[in-house]
Scaffold this active site. Structure first.
Site, mmCIF file in Angstrom:
data_model
loop_
_atom_site.group_PDB
_atom_site.id
_atom_site.type_symbol
_atom_site.label_atom_id
_atom_site.label_comp_id
_atom_site.label_asym_id
_atom_site.label_seq_id
_atom_site.Cartn_x
_atom_site.Cartn_y
_atom_site.Cartn_z
ATOM 1 C CG ASN A 158 -36.079 -41.735 14.760
ATOM 2 O OD1 ASN A 158 -34.995 -41.418 15.268
ATOM 3 N ND2 ASN A 158 -36.905 -40.849 14.228
ATOM 4 C CD1 TRP A 159 -33.672 -46.261 19.028
ATOM 5 C CD2 TRP A 159 -31.542 -46.233 19.730
ATOM 6 N NE1 TRP A 159 -33.260 -47.559 19.134
ATOM 7 C CE2 TRP A 159 -31.946 -47.580 19.559
ATOM 8 C CE3 TRP A 159 -30.235 -45.976 20.156
ATOM 9 C CZ2 TRP A 159 -31.091 -48.660 19.813
ATOM 10 C CZ3 TRP A 159 -29.379 -47.049 20.403
ATOM 11 C CH2 TRP A 159 -29.810 -48.365 20.239
ATOM 12 C CE LYS A 160 -39.026 -39.731 16.990
ATOM 13 N NZ LYS A 160 -40.351 -39.139 17.039
ATOM 14 C CG HIS A 187 -38.460 -37.564 11.689
ATOM 15 N ND1 HIS A 187 -39.154 -36.745 12.542
ATOM 16 C CD2 HIS A 187 -38.800 -38.834 12.015
ATOM 17 C CE1 HIS A 187 -39.885 -37.506 13.361
ATOM 18 N NE2 HIS A 187 -39.683 -38.781 13.056
ATOM 19 C CD GLU A 211 -39.563 -35.833 16.006
ATOM 20 O OE1 GLU A 211 -38.420 -36.302 16.065
ATOM 21 O OE2 GLU A 211 -40.576 -36.442 16.422
ATOM 22 C CD GLU A 258 -42.279 -41.333 11.156
ATOM 23 O OE1 GLU A 258 -42.120 -42.298 11.910
ATOM 24 O OE2 GLU A 258 -41.657 -40.261 11.286
ATOM 25 N N GLY A 262 -45.571 -39.448 18.638
ATOM 26 C CA GLY A 262 -45.341 -39.157 20.053
ATOM 27 C C GLY A 262 -46.594 -38.721 20.794
ATOM 28 C CB SER A 291 -48.511 -43.598 18.488
ATOM 29 O OG SER A 291 -48.275 -42.258 18.905
ATOM 30 N N GLY A 294 -40.634 -44.712 17.158
ATOM 31 C CA GLY A 294 -39.937 -43.740 17.997
ATOM 32 C C GLY A 294 -39.889 -44.234 19.435
HETATM 33 P P1 13P Z 1 -43.377 -42.324 18.052
HETATM 34 O O1 13P Z 1 -43.335 -43.804 17.775
HETATM 35 O O2 13P Z 1 -42.774 -41.946 19.359
HETATM 36 O O3 13P Z 1 -44.754 -41.766 17.856
HETATM 37 O O4 13P Z 1 -42.455 -41.632 16.933
HETATM 38 C C1 13P Z 1 -42.632 -41.941 15.620
HETATM 39 C C2 13P Z 1 -41.509 -41.374 14.835
HETATM 40 O O5 13P Z 1 -41.397 -40.183 14.703
HETATM 41 C C3 13P Z 1 -40.519 -42.310 14.269
HETATM 42 O O6 13P Z 1 -39.665 -41.656 13.393
#
Ligand code: 13P
Length: 249
Positions: A9-11, A95, A97, A167, A173, A213, A234
């Site tokens: 997930n490149w966000k 998600h 976020e 998650e 993150g 993470s 992420g």
């Molecule tokens: P991280 O791997 O940066 O913690 O993010 C996880 C995530 O939100 C994947 O959708």
């Protein structure tokens, strides 16, 4: 036997050129991987270019969100029809976020999941508790409720195309990972919830990823747990070598 699915997930990261550079490296380094599914989820802006770049490769395309209508006056939104048209196969929905910054409810996630399945797309539905909820001992309750609401009305045969990503919000993150035992325990609880809603059969085939993470250093430990069927990655998915190492756990 559930095929592991590792999705990046490149966000909100990478310009089109940067996205192409990353995916070209992955195409090369991951070309011999056959026993697991690999998905990249670039931003909407880079989706089409990445779709063209990965044609004929073993890398599949995912989007990070969508709306549930086919088309119409919904400024700023992108529909399942549009995503399908350019070769998207998976769509991340719910998600944390999006739930926290954009007020997405389980009801909305459920509408999106149904719209995607109807169009032959595969939702990756994210669930997970916050630190506050975890500390209050509400993890099980919260996650079960999300699963019930997000899958409401989805038919048993459609579950073949559904992926759930557990998650825990406190692990996203932050560099903090759920221990593999803890991630496995909550994922097992999600599987039990599926069994309760559907049957043993559906519960045993549905794939459930862990996200939060995930790094090359902890991927093997997490991915070899009995109930964990892959990862939603992420930060580490933005780096070709790190993502390669995770995919090849
Ligand atoms: P991280 O791997 O940066 O913690 O993010 C996880 C995530 O939100 C994947 O959708």
């Amino acid at each position: 036997m559930r095929t592991p699915i590792i999705a990046g997930n490149w966000k909100m990261n990478k310009t089109v050129d940067e996205a192409l550079d990353l995916v070209r490296k992955l195409k090369e380094s991951l070309k011999d991987v056959k026993d697991r599914e690999i998905v990249v989820c670039p931003s909407f802006v880079a989706l089409y270019a990445v779709a063209k770049e990965i044609e004929g490769s073993n890398i599949k395309l995912g989007a990070q969100n969508c709306y549930y209508e086919d088309n119409g006056a919904y400024t700023g939104e992108v529909s399942p029809v549009m995503l399908k048209d350019i070769g998207v196969e998976y769509v991340v929905i719910g998600h944390s976020e999006r739930r926290s910054y954009f007020a997405e409810s389980d009801d909305l996630v459920n509408k999106k999941a149904k719209a995607l399945l109807k169009k032959g797309l595969k939702p990756i539905i994210c669930v997970g508790e916050s630190l506050e909820q975890r500390e209050a001992g509400e993890t099980e309750n919260i996650v079960r409720k999300q699963v019930f609401r997000d899958l409401d009305g989805i038919e048993p045969y459609q579950l073949n195309d559904v992926v759930i990503a557990y998650e825990p919000i406190w692990a996203i993150g932050t560099g903090k990972t759920a221990t593999s035992e803890e991630a496995n325990r909550v994922i097992s609880l999600i599987r039990d919830t599926i069994k309760e809603m559907y049957s043993e059969k559906e519960a045993s085939v549905l794939r459930i990823q862990y996200g939060g993470s995930v790094k090359p250093e902890n991927a093997t430990e997490l991915m070899t747990q009995s109930e964990i069927d892959g990862a939603l990655v992420g930060g580490a998915s933005l780096d070709a070598e790190a993502f390669e190492a995770i995919v090849k756990f």
